[in-house]
Write a protein that holds these residues in place. Sequence first.
Motif, PDB file in Angstrom:
ATOM      1  N   VAL A 155      -5.801  11.409  -7.063  1.00  0.00           N
ATOM      2  CA  VAL A 155      -4.891  10.995  -8.228  1.00  0.00           C
ATOM      3  C   VAL A 155      -4.402  10.259  -7.398  1.00  0.00           C
ATOM      4  CG1 VAL A 155      -3.711  11.694  -9.477  1.00  0.00           C
ATOM      5  CG2 VAL A 155      -5.466  13.336  -9.031  1.00  0.00           C
ATOM      6  N   LEU A 156      -4.455   9.008  -8.536  1.00  0.00           N
ATOM      7  CA  LEU A 156      -2.782   7.958  -7.932  1.00  0.00           C
ATOM      8  C   LEU A 156      -1.795   8.835  -9.266  1.00  0.00           C
ATOM      9  CD1 LEU A 156      -1.307   5.003  -7.203  1.00  0.00           C
ATOM     10  CD2 LEU A 156      -2.905   4.076  -8.889  1.00  0.00           C
ATOM     11  N   CYS A 157      -0.708   8.852  -8.756  1.00  0.00           N
ATOM     12  CA  CYS A 157       0.336   9.898  -9.366  1.00  0.00           C
ATOM     13  C   CYS A 157       1.156   8.700  -9.745  1.00  0.00           C
ATOM     14  CB  CYS A 157       0.708  11.095  -8.410  1.00  0.00           C
ATOM     15  SG  CYS A 157      -0.131  11.972  -7.813  1.00  0.00           S
ATOM     16  N   ASN A 158       1.722   7.392  -9.042  1.00  0.00           N
ATOM     17  CA  ASN A 158       3.352   7.039  -9.698  1.00  0.00           C
ATOM     18  C   ASN A 158       2.731   6.476 -10.289  1.00  0.00           C
ATOM     19  OD1 ASN A 158       2.131   5.316  -6.882  1.00  0.00           O
ATOM     20  ND2 ASN A 158       4.029   4.836  -6.717  1.00  0.00           N
ATOM     21  N   LEU A 159       1.398   5.821 -10.574  1.00  0.00           N
ATOM     22  CA  LEU A 159       1.212   4.746 -12.407  1.00  0.00           C
ATOM     23  C   LEU A 159       1.937   5.365 -12.593  1.00  0.00           C
ATOM     24  CD1 LEU A 159      -0.726   2.735 -12.344  1.00  0.00           C
ATOM     25  CD2 LEU A 159      -2.725   4.410 -13.777  1.00  0.00           C
ATOM     26  N   ALA A 160       2.501   3.916 -13.314  1.00  0.00           N
ATOM     27  CA  ALA A 160       3.533   4.027 -14.873  1.00  0.00           C
ATOM     28  C   ALA A 160       2.604   4.498 -16.125  1.00  0.00           C
ATOM     29  CB  ALA A 160       4.150   2.732 -15.471  1.00  0.00           C
TER      30      ALA A 160
ATOM     31  N   PHE B   7       0.829  -1.158  -0.064  1.00  0.00           N
ATOM     32  CA  PHE B   7      -0.236  -0.369  -0.166  1.00  0.00           C
ATOM     33  C   PHE B   7       0.873   1.233  -0.106  1.00  0.00           C
ATOM     34  CE2 PHE B   7      -1.582   3.454   2.754  1.00  0.00           C
ATOM     35  CZ  PHE B   7      -3.207   3.663   1.546  1.00  0.00           C
ATOM     36  N   THR B   8       2.274   1.226   0.793  1.00  0.00           N
ATOM     37  CA  THR B   8       3.291   2.278   0.866  1.00  0.00           C
ATOM     38  C   THR B   8       3.310   2.594  -0.128  1.00  0.00           C
ATOM     39  OG1 THR B   8       4.522   0.968   1.920  1.00  0.00           O
ATOM     40  CG2 THR B   8       3.398   1.614   3.669  1.00  0.00           C
ATOM     41  N   LYS B   9       3.477   1.859  -0.998  1.00  0.00           N
ATOM     42  CA  LYS B   9       4.351   2.027  -2.802  1.00  0.00           C
ATOM     43  C   LYS B   9       3.369   2.688  -3.619  1.00  0.00           C
ATOM     44  CE  LYS B   9       6.650  -2.278  -2.989  1.00  0.00           C
ATOM     45  NZ  LYS B   9       6.260  -3.507  -4.172  1.00  0.00           N
ATOM     46  N   MET B  10       1.897   3.075  -3.144  1.00  0.00           N
ATOM     47  CA  MET B  10       1.125   3.723  -3.715  1.00  0.00           C
ATOM     48  C   MET B  10       1.254   5.635  -3.550  1.00  0.00           C
ATOM     49  SD  MET B  10      -2.140   1.332  -4.809  1.00  0.00           S
ATOM     50  CE  MET B  10      -2.657   1.197  -3.071  1.00  0.00           C
ATOM     51  N   ASP B  11       0.813   6.100  -4.329  1.00  0.00           N
ATOM     52  CA  ASP B  11       1.269   7.898  -4.099  1.00  0.00           C
ATOM     53  C   ASP B  11      -0.145   8.679  -4.722  1.00  0.00           C
ATOM     54  OD1 ASP B  11       1.947  10.664  -3.811  1.00  0.00           O
ATOM     55  OD2 ASP B  11       3.730  10.500  -4.799  1.00  0.00           O
ATOM     56  N   ILE B  12      -0.984   8.325  -3.417  1.00  0.00           N
ATOM     57  CA  ILE B  12      -2.349   8.791  -3.803  1.00  0.00           C
ATOM     58  C   ILE B  12      -2.253  10.555  -3.443  1.00  0.00           C
ATOM     59  CG2 ILE B  12      -4.772   8.477  -3.720  1.00  0.00           C
ATOM     60  CD1 ILE B  12      -4.180   5.631  -3.582  1.00  0.00           C
ATOM     61  N   ARG B  13      -2.623  11.640  -3.877  1.00  0.00           N
ATOM     62  CA  ARG B  13      -2.774  12.755  -3.814  1.00  0.00           C
ATOM     63  C   ARG B  13      -3.854  13.719  -4.346  1.00  0.00           C
ATOM     64  NH1 ARG B  13       2.589  14.981  -2.788  1.00  0.00           N
ATOM     65  NH2 ARG B  13       4.074  13.183  -2.787  1.00  0.00           N
ATOM     66  N   ILE B  14      -3.932  14.796  -3.620  1.00  0.00           N
ATOM     67  CA  ILE B  14      -5.395  15.122  -4.296  1.00  0.00           C
ATOM     68  C   ILE B  14      -5.219  16.424  -4.669  1.00  0.00           C
ATOM     69  CG2 ILE B  14      -7.628  17.592  -3.752  1.00  0.00           C
ATOM     70  CD1 ILE B  14      -7.404  14.058  -2.153  1.00  0.00           C
TER      71      ILE B  14
ATOM     72  N   GLN C  58      -5.222  21.268   0.105  1.00  0.00           N
ATOM     73  CA  GLN C  58      -3.656  21.868  -0.433  1.00  0.00           C
ATOM     74  C   GLN C  58      -3.511  20.241  -1.902  1.00  0.00           C
ATOM     75  OE1 GLN C  58      -0.864  23.468   1.563  1.00  0.00           O
ATOM     76  NE2 GLN C  58       0.679  23.639  -0.557  1.00  0.00           N
ATOM     77  N   ASN C  59      -3.952  21.171  -3.365  1.00  0.00           N
ATOM     78  CA  ASN C  59      -3.318  20.305  -3.883  1.00  0.00           C
ATOM     79  C   ASN C  59      -1.896  20.035  -3.614  1.00  0.00           C
ATOM     80  OD1 ASN C  59      -4.918  21.085  -5.730  1.00  0.00           O
ATOM     81  ND2 ASN C  59      -4.131  22.854  -6.699  1.00  0.00           N
ATOM     82  N   GLY C  60      -1.464  18.464  -4.391  1.00  0.00           N
ATOM     83  CA  GLY C  60      -0.472  17.477  -3.596  1.00  0.00           C
ATOM     84  C   GLY C  60      -1.035  16.854  -2.411  1.00  0.00           C
ATOM     85  N   GLY C  61      -1.585  16.986  -1.395  1.00  0.00           N
ATOM     86  CA  GLY C  61      -1.727  16.806   0.164  1.00  0.00           C
ATOM     87  C   GLY C  61      -2.164  15.308  -0.428  1.00  0.00           C
ATOM     88  N   GLN C  62      -1.650  14.112   0.937  1.00  0.00           N
ATOM     89  CA  GLN C  62      -1.857  13.158   0.007  1.00  0.00           C
ATOM     90  C   GLN C  62      -2.403  12.104   1.244  1.00  0.00           C
ATOM     91  OE1 GLN C  62       3.200  12.335   1.417  1.00  0.00           O
ATOM     92  NE2 GLN C  62       2.650  10.954  -0.291  1.00  0.00           N
ATOM     93  N   VAL C  63      -3.195  11.091   0.464  1.00  0.00           N
ATOM     94  CA  VAL C  63      -4.131  10.416   1.163  1.00  0.00           C
ATOM     95  C   VAL C  63      -3.218   8.550   1.226  1.00  0.00           C
ATOM     96  CG1 VAL C  63      -5.598   8.431   0.076  1.00  0.00           C
ATOM     97  CG2 VAL C  63      -5.742  11.151  -0.699  1.00  0.00           C
ATOM     98  N   CYS C  64      -3.527   9.030   2.722  1.00  0.00           N
ATOM     99  CA  CYS C  64      -2.616   7.878   3.900  1.00  0.00           C
ATOM    100  C   CYS C  64      -3.268   7.260   4.575  1.00  0.00           C
ATOM    101  CB  CYS C  64      -1.224   8.930   4.682  1.00  0.00           C
ATOM    102  SG  CYS C  64      -1.244  10.034   5.200  1.00  0.00           S
TER     103      CYS C  64
ATOM    104  N   MET D 129      -3.828   7.950 -12.767  1.00  0.00           N
ATOM    105  CA  MET D 129      -5.653   7.714 -12.780  1.00  0.00           C
ATOM    106  C   MET D 129      -6.098   8.505 -11.571  1.00  0.00           C
ATOM    107  SD  MET D 129      -6.829   3.812 -11.752  1.00  0.00           S
ATOM    108  CE  MET D 129      -6.078   3.047 -13.214  1.00  0.00           C
ATOM    109  N   ILE D 130      -7.415   8.729 -11.921  1.00  0.00           N
ATOM    110  CA  ILE D 130      -7.792   9.589 -11.798  1.00  0.00           C
ATOM    111  C   ILE D 130      -9.141   8.678 -11.134  1.00  0.00           C
ATOM    112  CG2 ILE D 130     -10.096  11.389 -11.565  1.00  0.00           C
ATOM    113  CD1 ILE D 130      -8.065  12.726 -12.467  1.00  0.00           C
ATOM    114  N   LEU D 131      -9.130   8.781  -9.139  1.00  0.00           N
ATOM    115  CA  LEU D 131     -10.091   7.816  -8.472  1.00  0.00           C
ATOM    116  C   LEU D 131     -11.190   8.355  -8.767  1.00  0.00           C
ATOM    117  CD1 LEU D 131      -7.765   6.674  -5.120  1.00  0.00           C
ATOM    118  CD2 LEU D 131      -7.298   6.219  -7.497  1.00  0.00           C
TER     119      LEU D 131
END
Length: 686
Positions: free
Chosen positions: A642-647, A586-593, A680-686, A659-661
């Motif tokens: 957004v899932l930011c670190n998707l290839a 799970f921690t490998k996924m970078d999910i941000r607003i 704020q843009n860039g806020g992480q979902v954790c 990817m937009i969730l």
Amino acid sequence: MSSLKRYTITAALPYTNGPIHIGHLAGVYVPADIYARFLRLTGNDVAYICGSDEHGAAIPMRAKKEGISPQDIIDKYHAIIKDSFKDFGISFDNYSRTSAEIHHKTASEFFTKMYNDGEFVEEVSEQLYDAEANQFLADRFVVGTCPKCGFEESYGDQCENCGTSHNATDLINPKSVITGNVPVLKQTKHWFLPLDKHEAFLREWILEGHKSDWKSNVLGQVKSWIDDGLRPRAVTRDLDWGIPVPVEGADGKVLYVWFDAPIGYISSTKEWAAREGKNWEDYWKDENTKLVHFIGKDNIVFHCIIFPSMLKAHGNYILPENVPANEFLNLEGKKLSTSKNWAVWLHEYLEDFPNQQDVLRYTLTANAPENKDNDFTWKDFQAKNNNELVAIFGNFINRVAVLTNKYYDGVVPIPNDFTELDEEVLEQLQQSPDIIAKSIERYRFREASQEFMNVARLGNKYLADEEPWKLIKTDEERVKTIMYVALQIATALSVLAEPFLPFTSKKLKGILKTDENLGWNDVAEKEVLLAEGHKIQEGKAELLFTKIEDKTIEAQLEKLEATKKANEAANKTVEPQKDTIEFDDFTKMDIRIGTVLEAEKVAKTKKLLKLTVDVGIDVRTIVSGIAESFKPEDIVGQQVTVLCNLAPRKIRGVESQGMILMTDALDGSLAFVEPQQKIQNGGQVC
């Protein structure tokens, strides 16, 4: 036509766990109202009786669902139903309710007499019991597989799929609606009506005595039941909502709703008779009275087998001369369903189509499911209004009123000698009441409505052939006769319309200023219906009907489509959980607003939008398959997850960087997974 007689007309008691829809109207209340209005017009003594059915297991079920008391439920829907019937012009002589004191007293006395006469069998039997809920399961508290058709959601008393009635213990794989548990069998005492004792009487009375005058669908269902062998039927239930069984040793038991409900016809008649100063027994115990039950096909067994057996066992009561049960009405090709909201509700129709009750009455009559299931569609509703009510009936009346005012200041002209055509038209006019009456008396209301419309067609054709608007230039005296004949047709229509189109009939009588006492037989017998010198309404004639536009129909279709999507979403199965992952995965996924800055459609695609999204760490392009749910201009400024670190991958030539969730909304459309407040843009979902 009918010789003068006394009639008791009953319409099936609507169940007060929901409002009235068009299926109820087409199957029961409109045909019954046509029949009652016609009989009154022909001078008969009529008691048109109905009322709310307020007992049975479905009421407390609905109350529990809504978090209110059963009394609140019946009060709420009794008011909605009663008002809807009144607003729609259903002309009951009395509309009562089974919670009324007079009904409790009547039903209790009815049961007590049969009990004292030894007409019941007392038995201890095994009934379905929910151990967790600590109660016996009434019919509507248990569902299972129908033993006849295999439908997996049949109720304990009747299958809504095939219409078969059965006992709850007949169900295959039953389960409790209360807890979802599999019920057990537990002994309990009940009183049964031994239908097998009445089998010979029913066979002789219906299958032999009425084989030539009852509808084939009714006879067929009765024959099937009798041929299968009638068995004792319980008339009591273990339930705390209903009329208490009035004998010792019956604590916690009430009268079965299908024993109690038809007695509601009798108690409602008593209520009406007391108010009107009449003797109620004349309408239920006099052999000169004709009793007719109007019902849907799902109630045939109760009105043709159970209730007649009750009346016969009780003694002194007359039996129905006919039970003209209708089949079912579908909506846009699908079965009407109260639970799924797939219906046109009467109170909503009256809001959406104010003062257009008669358009629905006419459409439902013209498409009545008399011999087989039929379909209501909004396009056909529009066509019936525009092509028949407006173009034929309304057009004829408007022409007559306009020309009479234009040529004669609204005064009926003095006719000259009648031509052969005039006499032929007037003769056809005088024959029309009998033609329509014969169809009504045989319960062929579809046929009757078209025979009525043929009178309007007769008038339209007469004016079209004679063209008085042209002839006025060359032969004014001939036009006087033409308009006189046309006014007689219009007056006849004001009378003949009343059973089918009561609001229009009243409006037309106002336009013509006719005698309110003009009756059905007058149209057949009087040579003059509107006398020369009589003055009709001055000024611009009021239109009987107005054209219904496409946008109005589209709005109704959109409402149904929304219901369809909501049902699909409600029935959609939740995807099972995916394979278990480790926390490190799970921690490998970078999910941000992020926030959508720009949006446009991807060329030559239906589903794809090209989005420019600020995700805090950068501004990137993301291709998302959401074009069918959102317009590009509507989502600029939308915060998204957004899932930011998707290839990155190329989609239709555009490189998508993330990817937009999304998720599914209740109506089946897509919905953004978004924060509840501005982030704020860039806020992480954790």
